[in-house]
Scaffold this motif. Structure first.
Motif, PDB file in Angstrom:
ATOM      1  N   GLN A 296      87.636 -32.106 -66.206  1.00 46.68           N
ATOM      2  CA  GLN A 296      87.490 -33.491 -65.772  1.00 46.68           C
ATOM      3  C   GLN A 296      87.154 -33.530 -64.288  1.00 46.68           C
ATOM      4  OE1 GLN A 296      90.897 -35.737 -66.859  1.00 46.68           O
ATOM      5  NE2 GLN A 296      89.967 -37.702 -66.422  1.00 46.68           N
TER       6      GLN A 296
ATOM      7  N   ASN B  23      91.658 -26.185 -77.203  1.00 45.25           N
ATOM      8  CA  ASN B  23      92.396 -26.978 -76.237  1.00 45.25           C
ATOM      9  C   ASN B  23      91.841 -26.731 -74.835  1.00 45.25           C
ATOM     10  OD1 ASN B  23      94.286 -28.675 -75.186  1.00 45.25           O
ATOM     11  ND2 ASN B  23      95.961 -27.200 -75.265  1.00 45.25           N
TER      12      ASN B  23
ATOM     13  N   ARG C   3      89.713 -28.721 -71.643  1.00 44.33           N
ATOM     14  CA  ARG C   3      89.222 -29.988 -71.115  1.00 44.33           C
ATOM     15  C   ARG C   3      88.962 -29.827 -69.630  1.00 44.33           C
ATOM     16  NH1 ARG C   3      92.078 -35.838 -71.731  1.00 44.33           N
ATOM     17  NH2 ARG C   3      90.512 -36.984 -70.596  1.00 44.33           N
TER      18      ARG C   3
ATOM     19  N   SER D  98      84.423 -36.468 -68.175  1.00 48.68           N
ATOM     20  CA  SER D  98      85.325 -35.623 -68.942  1.00 48.68           C
ATOM     21  C   SER D  98      84.539 -34.870 -70.010  1.00 48.68           C
ATOM     22  CB  SER D  98      86.403 -36.485 -69.594  1.00 48.68           C
ATOM     23  OG  SER D  98      87.197 -35.720 -70.456  1.00 48.68           O
TER      24      SER D  98
ATOM     25  N   LYS E  54      85.504 -32.291 -73.201  1.00 52.17           N
ATOM     26  CA  LYS E  54      86.611 -31.756 -73.985  1.00 52.17           C
ATOM     27  C   LYS E  54      86.065 -31.048 -75.214  1.00 52.17           C
ATOM     28  CE  LYS E  54      90.707 -33.130 -76.489  1.00 52.17           C
ATOM     29  NZ  LYS E  54      91.432 -34.223 -77.097  1.00 52.17           N
TER      30      LYS E  54
END
Length: 108
Positions: free
Chosen positions: A103, A99, A101, A92, A94
């Motif tokens: 993954q 905002n 992210r 992940s 981030k």
């Protein structure tokens, strides 16, 4: 009568031009925000690819439960979960300020 008509016409023109300029500034602001988000997404994706290459270069993952890479702008974390047959790695990336992210799951 002529002064009142010219004043009304001037107020209408100023109102229309201000509404058009507000719309132009809003669309520019949205375009700038989209450009920033696109740049950060590409950067986060590059960090994720680096993390995957780093994990593939590690020979033995049995001792590690979590892998962290320090960064000023991103949280880069890989969590290792061991099963009987496979090792599942959840990677992940981030952003700390925005905002965004990214993954990915890797099974070894």
């Amino acid at each position: 009568m002529k002064k009142a008509f010219s004043l009304l016409f001037t107020i209408l023109i100023v109102t229309i031009l201000s509404l058009v300029s507000i719309n132009i500034f809003q669309s520019r602001a949205i375009n700038n925000q989209n450009t920033i988000n696109q740049y950060l997404y590409i950067q986060a994706n590059n960090h994720l690819n680096f993390l995957q290459e780093y994990i593939n270069s590690i020979k033995n993952l049995k001792n590690n439960d979590e892998i962290k890479i320090e960064s000023n702008r991103f949280d880069i974390i890989a969590k290792v979960k061991k099963d009987e047959k496979n090792t599942k790695i959840i990677m992940s990336v981030k952003s700390k300020d925005y905002n965004i992210r990214v993954q990915r799951t890797l099974i070894k």
